[in-house]
Design a protein around this motif. Structure first.
Motif, PDB file in Angstrom:
ATOM      1  N   VAL A  80      -5.178  -4.923  12.388  1.00  0.00           N
ATOM      2  CA  VAL A  80      -5.105  -3.558  12.920  1.00  0.00           C
ATOM      3  C   VAL A  80      -3.687  -3.014  12.737  1.00  0.00           C
ATOM      4  O   VAL A  80      -3.495  -1.858  12.336  1.00  0.00           O
ATOM      5  N   ARG A  81      -2.704  -3.846  13.015  1.00  0.00           N
ATOM      6  CA  ARG A  81      -1.310  -3.415  12.867  1.00  0.00           C
ATOM      7  C   ARG A  81      -1.015  -3.063  11.414  1.00  0.00           C
ATOM      8  O   ARG A  81      -0.395  -2.026  11.132  1.00  0.00           O
ATOM      9  N   GLU A  82      -1.444  -3.910  10.490  1.00  0.00           N
ATOM     10  CA  GLU A  82      -1.205  -3.632   9.073  1.00  0.00           C
ATOM     11  C   GLU A  82      -1.918  -2.344   8.638  1.00  0.00           C
ATOM     12  O   GLU A  82      -1.383  -1.560   7.855  1.00  0.00           O
ATOM     13  N   ALA A  83      -3.129  -2.160   9.144  1.00  0.00           N
ATOM     14  CA  ALA A  83      -3.887  -0.959   8.792  1.00  0.00           C
ATOM     15  C   ALA A  83      -3.164   0.295   9.265  1.00  0.00           C
ATOM     16  O   ALA A  83      -3.078   1.297   8.540  1.00  0.00           O
ATOM     17  N   PHE A  84      -2.632   0.247  10.467  1.00  0.00           N
ATOM     18  CA  PHE A  84      -1.929   1.405  11.010  1.00  0.00           C
ATOM     19  C   PHE A  84      -0.645   1.677  10.229  1.00  0.00           C
ATOM     20  O   PHE A  84      -0.333   2.831   9.894  1.00  0.00           O
ATOM     21  N   LEU A  85       0.092   0.613   9.925  1.00  0.00           N
ATOM     22  CA  LEU A  85       1.347   0.783   9.202  1.00  0.00           C
ATOM     23  C   LEU A  85       1.134   1.225   7.754  1.00  0.00           C
ATOM     24  O   LEU A  85       2.065   1.682   7.095  1.00  0.00           O
ATOM     25  N   SER A  86      -0.092   1.089   7.275  1.00  0.00           N
ATOM     26  CA  SER A  86      -0.394   1.497   5.898  1.00  0.00           C
ATOM     27  C   SER A  86      -0.607   2.992   5.760  1.00  0.00           C
ATOM     28  O   SER A  86      -0.703   3.518   4.648  1.00  0.00           O
ATOM     29  N   THR A  87      -0.699   3.695   6.885  1.00  0.00           N
ATOM     30  CA  THR A  87      -0.930   5.136   6.815  1.00  0.00           C
ATOM     31  C   THR A  87       0.384   5.888   6.622  1.00  0.00           C
ATOM     32  O   THR A  87       1.459   5.416   7.005  1.00  0.00           O
ATOM     33  N   HIS A  88       0.281   7.061   6.037  1.00  0.00           N
ATOM     34  CA  HIS A  88       1.450   7.912   5.803  1.00  0.00           C
ATOM     35  C   HIS A  88       1.887   8.540   7.114  1.00  0.00           C
ATOM     36  O   HIS A  88       1.061   9.037   7.875  1.00  0.00           O
ATOM     37  N   ASP A  89       3.193   8.521   7.398  1.00  0.00           N
ATOM     38  CA  ASP A  89       3.664   9.043   8.684  1.00  0.00           C
ATOM     39  C   ASP A  89       4.081  10.510   8.627  1.00  0.00           C
ATOM     40  O   ASP A  89       4.588  11.051   9.595  1.00  0.00           O
ATOM     41  N   VAL A  90       3.839  11.158   7.477  1.00  0.00           N
ATOM     42  CA  VAL A  90       4.216  12.560   7.350  1.00  0.00           C
ATOM     43  C   VAL A  90       3.019  13.444   7.046  1.00  0.00           C
ATOM     44  O   VAL A  90       2.861  14.523   7.600  1.00  0.00           O
ATOM     45  N   ARG A  91       2.147  12.968   6.152  1.00  0.00           N
ATOM     46  CA  ARG A  91       1.013  13.796   5.734  1.00  0.00           C
ATOM     47  C   ARG A  91       0.163  14.219   6.927  1.00  0.00           C
ATOM     48  O   ARG A  91      -0.215  13.408   7.758  1.00  0.00           O
ATOM     49  N   LEU A  92      -0.097  15.471   6.986  1.00  0.00           N
ATOM     50  CA  LEU A  92      -0.880  16.015   8.087  1.00  0.00           C
ATOM     51  C   LEU A  92      -2.287  15.445   8.076  1.00  0.00           C
ATOM     52  O   LEU A  92      -2.962  15.419   7.052  1.00  0.00           O
ATOM     53  N   GLY A  93      -2.758  14.964   9.210  1.00  0.00           N
ATOM     54  CA  GLY A  93      -4.142  14.543   9.343  1.00  0.00           C
ATOM     55  C   GLY A  93      -4.401  13.088   9.022  1.00  0.00           C
ATOM     56  O   GLY A  93      -5.540  12.715   8.829  1.00  0.00           O
ATOM     57  N   ILE A 123       0.829  -1.202   0.000  1.00  0.00           N
ATOM     58  CA  ILE A 123       0.000   0.000   0.000  1.00  0.00           C
ATOM     59  C   ILE A 123       0.863   1.252   0.000  1.00  0.00           C
ATOM     60  O   ILE A 123       0.548   2.246  -0.680  1.00  0.00           O
ATOM     61  N   ARG A 124       1.959   1.216   0.711  1.00  0.00           N
ATOM     62  CA  ARG A 124       2.852   2.383   0.710  1.00  0.00           C
ATOM     63  C   ARG A 124       3.460   2.612  -0.668  1.00  0.00           C
ATOM     64  O   ARG A 124       3.652   3.757  -1.101  1.00  0.00           O
ATOM     65  N   GLU A 125       3.754   1.518  -1.358  1.00  0.00           N
ATOM     66  CA  GLU A 125       4.271   1.650  -2.725  1.00  0.00           C
ATOM     67  C   GLU A 125       3.200   2.207  -3.665  1.00  0.00           C
ATOM     68  O   GLU A 125       3.487   3.018  -4.549  1.00  0.00           O
ATOM     69  N   MET A 126       1.964   1.793  -3.461  1.00  0.00           N
ATOM     70  CA  MET A 126       0.863   2.230  -4.321  1.00  0.00           C
ATOM     71  C   MET A 126       0.534   3.704  -4.129  1.00  0.00           C
ATOM     72  O   MET A 126       0.000   4.359  -5.036  1.00  0.00           O
ATOM     73  N   THR A 127       0.826   4.224  -2.940  1.00  0.00           N
ATOM     74  CA  THR A 127       0.371   5.580  -2.592  1.00  0.00           C
ATOM     75  C   THR A 127       1.500   6.566  -2.336  1.00  0.00           C
ATOM     76  O   THR A 127       1.248   7.692  -1.907  1.00  0.00           O
ATOM     77  N   GLY A 128       2.727   6.145  -2.575  1.00  0.00           N
ATOM     78  CA  GLY A 128       3.844   7.058  -2.357  1.00  0.00           C
ATOM     79  C   GLY A 128       4.100   7.349  -0.895  1.00  0.00           C
ATOM     80  O   GLY A 128       4.380   8.487  -0.519  1.00  0.00           O
ATOM     81  N   GLY A 129       3.973   6.347  -0.072  1.00  0.00           N
ATOM     82  CA  GLY A 129       4.282   6.524   1.349  1.00  0.00           C
ATOM     83  C   GLY A 129       3.193   6.109   2.301  1.00  0.00           C
ATOM     84  O   GLY A 129       3.405   6.029   3.511  1.00  0.00           O
ATOM     85  N   GLY A 130       2.008   5.846   1.798  1.00  0.00           N
ATOM     86  CA  GLY A 130       0.914   5.419   2.675  1.00  0.00           C
ATOM     87  C   GLY A 130      -0.349   6.232   2.466  1.00  0.00           C
ATOM     88  O   GLY A 130      -0.314   7.335   1.910  1.00  0.00           O
ATOM     89  N   VAL A 131      -1.455   5.687   2.903  1.00  0.00           N
ATOM     90  CA  VAL A 131      -2.742   6.376   2.755  1.00  0.00           C
ATOM     91  C   VAL A 131      -2.944   7.383   3.877  1.00  0.00           C
ATOM     92  O   VAL A 131      -2.297   7.315   4.921  1.00  0.00           O
TER      93      VAL A 131
END
Length: 343
Positions: free
Chosen positions: A308-321, A287-295
Motif C-alpha cells: 500500500v505504501r509503495e502504491a501511494f508513493l508511486s502516484t504523482h504529487d502534483v498532477r490534479l486528480g 515507476i516515477r522514472e517511467m512516468t515522469g513523476g508518478g502515475v
C-alpha cells in the motif's frame, strides 16, 4: 485461487445445468420446505472446514433461496476463517461470498426473481430506495450494505442455517454464505443474470470483477489517456487492468513478484511490467522514472500494508486528480468501501 463446487458438466438446454429441476418439472423443493444439503462449516479460527449436512430453512419475506453451483475462495474468506479480526468472529459459520447459481425458491414479496432464474449473490446489497442507494457518491446501502460483523438475516435477526443434529444455528457471512449447496439471502443481495451466460465465469462477477472494475470506474473514475499502476495481478488486479483498459488509460503498469503474471497481464491490457524482485531500488522510484513523476492512479490489489505504501508513493504529487485505491484487502475491515477496498 478458485475452488469449484456443484455442477461441472456443460449446461444443458438454454444453458441450464443438467440436474436443475424447475417448478412443474419434478422439483421436490418449494419455499415451504427445509432443505438438507452439504456445506463447509468452520467452527473456530483456523480450524479445518467440516463438510457436513446442514438444514437450510425456507426463505422468509423478501428473501431468496439459491442453489449454489460455483463458488470461489477470496482473501476475505481466508481472513474470516483465520479470525484475523476478533470482533468479526462468529462460529459455527458458513463462509463464501463469490459464487453463482440458480434461484430455487423465493419468499413473500419477491417479484424481481423467480425459481429457475440464474443469479449471482452480492455481499453489498441495495434496497434501491434509501438515501445511500440514490446517491451517486456511494453504493453502501443503509440496510443491506456489506457488514463483516453481521451474522444473521435482516428480517428477524435469526439464521437460516441449522445443524442437522440438534438444529443449532449456524451463522451467515457477508450476506451470502456460498460454501453451501443451498443458501438464503435477502433479495436485495441477489442479481439476476442472463441465462445464456456461463455460470462458472459469472461467479467472478460477485466479487473480484466487481471489485476491480468498480474501483476503476466508480471509485477512482480513471480518465482516458491517464497513467495507472496496478500492484498485484491476481484476479482483482487483472480486473483493475481490464477496467483501466476499457477506460482508455494510456499506460498501465503491472507490478507483481511472479514473472508468469506478465503474459496474463499483457492479455488483459498491461503495457509495462515491473517485478520488484528484479529491482535494485524501491518500486515507486522506478515507476516515477517511467512516468515522469508518478502515475495518476494507483491500485493496491495484494492486501499488504507495505505494498500500500509503495502504491501511494508511486502516484504523482502534483498532477490534479491523482488517486490511490486498495482493492484486495486480506481482511474484511476494508470491505466496507465502495470498491470493496480502501480509498
Amino acid at each position: 485461487m478458485e475452488e469449484e463446487k456443484g455442477e461441472k458438466g456443460k449446461a444443458g438446454k438454454n444453458n441450464r445445468p443438467p440436474s436443475i429441476k424447475l417448478p412443474g418439472k419434478g422439483d421436490t423443493h418449494s419455499a415451504a420446505n427445509t432443505i438438507t444439503c452439504k456445506a463447509a462449516v468452520v467452527y473456530g479460527p483456523g480450524q479445518p472446514l467440516v463438510i457436513q449436512d446442514v438444514l437450510v430453512d425456507p426463505p422468509k419475506k423478501m428473501e431468496v433461496r439459491i442453489r449454489i453451483l460455483y463458488t470461489s475462495i477470496c482473501h476475505t474468506d481466508l481472513g474470516a476463517w483465520l479470525g484475523t479480526n476478533e470482533a468479526q468472529r462468529a462460529y459455527p459459520r458458513i463462509l463464501g461470498h463469490e459464487a453463482s447459481g440458480v434461484v430455487e425458491s423465493v419468499g413473500e414479496g419477491v417479484t424481481e426473481l423467480k425459481a429457475g432464474d440464474h443469479a449471482v449473490p452480492i455481499f453489498n446489497g441495495e434496497c434501491g430506495s434509501c438515501d445511500y442507494c440514490k446517491s451517486d457518491k456511494t453504493n453502501l446501502c443503509e440496510k443491506y450494505r456489506v457488514n463483516p460483523l453481521k451474522s444473521v438475516m435482516v428480517n428477524d435477526g435469526k439464521c437460516r442455517f441449522r445443524s442437522k443434529e440438534g438444529g443449532k444455528p449456524i451463522f451467515h457471512f457477508l450476506n451470502t454464505s456460498t460454501f453451501s449447496e443451498y443458501t438464503v439471502l435477502d433479495s436485495a443481495c441477489v442479481v439476476k443474470i442472463d441465462p445464456t451466460a456461463p455460470l462458472r465465469q459469472m461467479a467472478l462477477l460477485s466479487c473480484c470483477i466487481a471489485t476491480g472494475v468498480g474501483a476503476v470506474c466508480n471509485t477512482a473514475k480513471v480518465q482516458p489517456g491517464s497513467t495507472v499502476a496496478v500492484f498485484g495481478l491476481g484476479a482483482v488486479g487483472l480486473a483493475v487492468v481490464e477496467g483501466a483498459r476499457s477506460r482508455g488509460a494510456s499506460k498501465i503498469i503491472g507490478v507483481d513478484v511472479n514473472p508468469d503474471k506478465l503474459t496474463k497481464g499483457q492479455t488483459m491490457g498491461v503495457t509495462h511490467f515491473v517485478n520488484p524482485k528484479e529491482l535494485e531500488k524501491p518500486v515507486h522510484e522506478v515507476i516515477r522514472e517511467m512516468t515522469g513523476g508518478g502515475v495518476e492512479y494507483s491500485f493496491e490489489c495484494a492486501g499488504n500494508l507495505d505494498v500500500v505504501r509503495e502504491a501511494f508513493l508511486s502516484t504523482h504529487d502534483v498532477r490534479l486528480g491523482f488517486d490511490s485505491c486498495s482493492g484486495g484487502a486480506r481482511d474484511a475491515r476494508n470491505a466496507a468501501s465502495p470498491s470493496h477496498g480502501a480509498v
